[in-house]
Design a protein around this motif. Structure first.
Motif, PDB file in Angstrom:
ATOM      1  N   ALA A  87       9.004 -11.922  -6.029  1.00 49.95           N
ATOM      2  CA  ALA A  87       7.929 -12.966  -5.635  1.00 49.95           C
ATOM      3  C   ALA A  87       8.203 -13.909  -4.719  1.00 49.95           C
ATOM      4  CB  ALA A  87       7.307 -13.682  -6.959  1.00 49.95           C
ATOM      5  N   ARG A  88       9.486 -14.617  -4.929  1.00 47.72           N
ATOM      6  CA  ARG A  88       9.931 -15.482  -3.891  1.00 47.72           C
ATOM      7  C   ARG A  88      10.312 -15.069  -2.675  1.00 47.72           C
ATOM      8  NH1 ARG A  88      15.585 -18.821  -4.770  1.00 47.72           N
ATOM      9  NH2 ARG A  88      16.335 -16.602  -4.440  1.00 47.72           N
ATOM     10  N   ALA A  91       6.892 -14.279  -0.737  1.00 52.95           N
ATOM     11  CA  ALA A  91       6.079 -15.432  -0.483  1.00 52.95           C
ATOM     12  C   ALA A  91       6.852 -15.968   0.854  1.00 52.95           C
ATOM     13  CB  ALA A  91       6.208 -16.386  -1.449  1.00 52.95           C
ATOM     14  N   THR A  92       8.246 -15.729   1.004  1.00 49.49           N
ATOM     15  CA  THR A  92       9.017 -16.400   2.016  1.00 49.49           C
ATOM     16  C   THR A  92       9.040 -15.589   3.220  1.00 49.49           C
ATOM     17  OG1 THR A  92      10.452 -17.366   0.253  1.00 49.49           O
ATOM     18  CG2 THR A  92      11.121 -17.382   2.575  1.00 49.49           C
ATOM     19  N   ASN A  94       7.400 -12.988   5.896  1.00 45.88           N
ATOM     20  CA  ASN A  94       6.226 -12.217   6.610  1.00 45.88           C
ATOM     21  C   ASN A  94       6.876 -10.972   7.675  1.00 45.88           C
ATOM     22  OD1 ASN A  94       4.258 -14.049   5.550  1.00 45.88           O
ATOM     23  ND2 ASN A  94       4.915 -15.539   6.884  1.00 45.88           N
ATOM     24  N   ARG A 164       2.640 -10.103  -8.820  1.00 46.21           N
ATOM     25  CA  ARG A 164       1.624 -10.711  -8.181  1.00 46.21           C
ATOM     26  C   ARG A 164       1.116 -12.099  -8.865  1.00 46.21           C
ATOM     27  NH1 ARG A 164      -1.561  -6.630  -5.588  1.00 46.21           N
ATOM     28  NH2 ARG A 164      -2.982  -8.205  -5.181  1.00 46.21           N
ATOM     29  N   LEU A 167       3.581 -14.598  -7.404  1.00 49.13           N
ATOM     30  CA  LEU A 167       3.467 -14.848  -5.877  1.00 49.13           C
ATOM     31  C   LEU A 167       2.355 -15.636  -5.510  1.00 49.13           C
ATOM     32  CD1 LEU A 167       4.165 -14.051  -2.986  1.00 49.13           C
ATOM     33  CD2 LEU A 167       2.456 -11.885  -3.426  1.00 49.13           C
ATOM     34  N   GLN A 168       1.351 -15.637  -6.394  1.00 49.75           N
ATOM     35  CA  GLN A 168       0.122 -16.559  -6.355  1.00 49.75           C
ATOM     36  C   GLN A 168       0.561 -17.917  -6.599  1.00 49.75           C
ATOM     37  OE1 GLN A 168      -2.829 -15.853  -5.358  1.00 49.75           O
ATOM     38  NE2 GLN A 168      -2.161 -13.714  -4.548  1.00 49.75           N
ATOM     39  N   TRP A 170       3.822 -19.152  -5.995  1.00 51.49           N
ATOM     40  CA  TRP A 170       4.398 -19.625  -5.032  1.00 51.49           C
ATOM     41  C   TRP A 170       3.587 -19.902  -3.944  1.00 51.49           C
ATOM     42  CZ3 TRP A 170       8.579 -17.043  -7.441  1.00 51.49           C
ATOM     43  CH2 TRP A 170       9.575 -17.517  -7.764  1.00 51.49           C
ATOM     44  N   LEU A 171       2.548 -19.054  -3.495  1.00 51.90           N
ATOM     45  CA  LEU A 171       1.512 -19.266  -2.584  1.00 51.90           C
ATOM     46  C   LEU A 171       0.462 -20.602  -2.732  1.00 51.90           C
ATOM     47  CD1 LEU A 171       0.609 -15.706  -1.554  1.00 51.90           C
ATOM     48  CD2 LEU A 171       2.122 -17.112  -0.447  1.00 51.90           C
ATOM     49  N   GLU A 196       9.944 -25.293  -7.231  1.00 52.61           N
ATOM     50  CA  GLU A 196       9.790 -24.022  -7.810  1.00 52.61           C
ATOM     51  C   GLU A 196       9.726 -24.095  -9.376  1.00 52.61           C
ATOM     52  OE1 GLU A 196      11.484 -20.892  -4.583  1.00 52.61           O
ATOM     53  OE2 GLU A 196      12.943 -22.272  -5.449  1.00 52.61           O
ATOM     54  N   ILE A 286       4.001 -20.898   4.392  1.00 53.58           N
ATOM     55  CA  ILE A 286       4.949 -21.293   3.677  1.00 53.58           C
ATOM     56  C   ILE A 286       6.159 -21.111   4.848  1.00 53.58           C
ATOM     57  CG2 ILE A 286       6.881 -20.960   2.099  1.00 53.58           C
ATOM     58  CD1 ILE A 286       4.685 -19.980   0.067  1.00 53.58           C
TER      59      ILE A 286
END
Length: 540
Positions: A87-88, A91-92, A94, A164, A167-168, A170-171, A196, A286
């Motif tokens: 997830a990290r 999130a980091t 793209n 999921r 991830l939400q 982190w976002l 975190e 992010i």
């Protein structure tokens, strides 16, 4: 006028009353039948404490309880621990195709469980590449059957869910916190500790509780990959007691224990699951100054690639071997097509049950406030407390002396599958209905729209998407369900998942992969028919 208004309100309240009482009545009746049957085994005691003491003195029961709790705990811990770096990383970083990867993470939820198990067998089984690789590097003795295979399958299904959710998390961390961390020159350790970890500390308990509950009530995975004396869960023991031994007292005893366990887990999950309040945010992507080094990029990309391979390889293997199976061994249309039609009939019945319960409950929920609103959660909670196998065992005890169960196999499977989908549907339908009430409720009243006009012009266009998704999920899960039909179904008139499982039991693996491909196509087709067919025309 007042009488007409009262009559109209009463008429509109009947569906909600039915939707509220019907699941509760069914659960209570099933639990009552289970307790009545289990009473002789428990010494006909009126004391719950004495009953539990007698229950836990049974060696066989305790073995099933220990294995159920152990595999569920290990599955939850492994899924959550592996989801954190994944997830990290997502999130980091793209990159092109990120949305497609996130969509892939939803595939195990829709994919029929028995087909996913076929894919895992193709990769991790005795003749699979991972088993060959392990043997080549000197790791011997690994078997996908038993605890290792059960853990592997549960991680396959639950890693995407945990990812999921996290991830939400982190976002949801405000971009301002990342900017402030960059301005202060905070190290990765400091960021992990101050930014975190507070998010993970609030979300991880809920993730662990949800996955633990899912794995504690996992039936198909244990049926296909476990089942031995050392790998039997409570639900599998219920199935074996009814189908193999016809020991209804033992089945009732185990079902009562399963309900007690699920009730405790559901309460714990409810208590420790909470939203993470990260404060106000001005938005923005992010950007982490602490993860711009080549080493951090290598770690993140390695995690993403390994996770993608872990999830995609079984899916591709099941698909390719399914195509090969259909080419080399054309399916028996006389057996497979009726099985497919039975699965479709079960799914349509489940969609009907889900709609009749979920829509009135969601409508009722938006008109209630505060603690009263939580009453609407009771049917969904009752369904969680009495999982399908335990509920099915109670219905079996209630009905088997009066009606041949084989005749009711498909209707009962539709009923239980539809009820099982209600909690998921309420999550989708209730917020959508609440938003319609907030945005358009006053306008509907001011324009004097009647119910039919309001539904046609306002509710249906805006509710089409969540209704379609709810129906799609219900249909896909029901078409691929093996648990309930394995308890009620007849070997001579199987649904498609039961037909596939029979092929696996006869070691006709090529035919099983072909049937699995057809089962997958049918499940995804009905998911798309409902989801895209209804929501695809929505211009909003």
């Amino acid at each position: 006028m007042i009488r007409q208004a009262n009559h109209k309100a009463f008429a509109n309240g009947i569906p909600a009353l039915f939707a509220f009482l019907a699941p509760l009545t069914l659960v209570v009746a099933s639990i009552g039948a289970l307790w009545s049957m289990a009473a002789p085994t428990l010494g006909e005691t009126s004391s719950v404490g004495s009953a539990l003491s007698s229950l836990f003195s049974d060696v066989y029961v305790m073995r099933a309880v220990r294995f159920t709790l152990m595999q569920a705990a290990l599955s939850a811990i492994l899924s959550a621990l592996l989801a954190i770096p994944l997830a990290r990383a997502l999130a980091t970083r793209n990159f092109p195709g990120k949305a497609a990867i996130l969509s892939l993470f939803g595939a195990p939820f829709i994919l029929p469980v028995i087909v996913a198990i076929l894919g895992l067998l193709a990769i991790w089984g005795k003749n699979g590449p991972m088993h060959t690789l392990a043997t080549g590097i000197g790791i011997s003795g690994f078997s996908i059957y038993g605890l290792p295979g059960i853990l592997l399958a549960h991680v396959f299904f639950n890693l995407p869910l945990a990812t999921r959710i996290l991830l939400q998390g982190w976002l949801a961390i405000p971009a301002e916190q990342w900017r402030l961390a960059a301005q202060l020159g905070m190290s990765s350790k400091a960021i992990a500790r101050h930014i975190e970890w507070p998010m993970l500390k609030e979300r991880l308990p809920g993730v662990l509780a949800i996955i633990f509950l899912l794995c504690a009530t996992s039936f198909t995975v244990v049926l296909a990959l476990g089942g031995g004396p050392k790998a039997t869960t409570i639900e599998l023991a219920i199935y074996q007691a009814i189908r193999y031994d016809f020991d209804l007292e033992r089945a009732a005893l185990l079902a009562c224990l399963q309900i007690i366990l699920c009730a405790g887990l559901a309460v714990i999950s409810r208590l420790i699951t909470q939203d993470h309040d990260t404060g106000e945010s001005l938005g923005g992507a992010i950007h982490r100054s602490d993860r711009t080094s080549r080493a951090s990029r290598w770690v993140d990309w390695s995690v993403i690639i390994l996770a993608l391979a872990f999830l995609a390889m079984p899916l591709m293997a099941a698909f390719l071997r399914g195509v090969n199976g259909l080419i080399m061994n054309p399916f028996d249309a006389a057996a497979l097509l009726p099985a497919a039609l039975r699965s479709i009939a079960v799914a349509m019945g489940a969609c009907l049950v889900m709609g009749l319960i979920s829509l009135p409950l969601a409508q009722l929920s938006i008109h209630l406030k505060g603690k009263t609103r939580r009453l609407v959660e009771l049917p969904g909670f009752a369904i969680m407390v009495a999982p399908p196998i335990a509920l099915g065992a109670g219905l079996f005890i209630l009905l088997h002396q009066h009606i041949p169960i084989d005749r009711l196999a498909l209707p009962l499977t539709s009923l239980l599958n539809g009820l099982q989908a209600v909690p998921f549907a309420l999550i989708l339908l209730t917020p959508a209905m609440g938003q319609i009430k907030r945005d358009y409720g006053k306008q509907i009243q001011q324009l004097g729209m009647n119910s039919k006009t309001a539904i046609r012009l306002v509710h249906w266009p805006l509710m089409r998407k969540p209704i379609g998704l709810s129906l799609g999920i219900t249909a896909a899960l029901s078409i691929g369900d093996l648990g309930v039909i394995a308890l009620f179904g007849s070997p001579t008139a199987p649904t498609l998942p039961l037909y596939l499982y029979q092929q696996m039991g006869a070691y006709h693996m090529d035919q099983a992969y072909g049937s699995g491909l057809i089962l997958t196509l049918v499940a995804f087709a009905f998911f798309l028919i409902f989801d895209k067919g209804l929501a695809g025309r929505d211009k909003n």
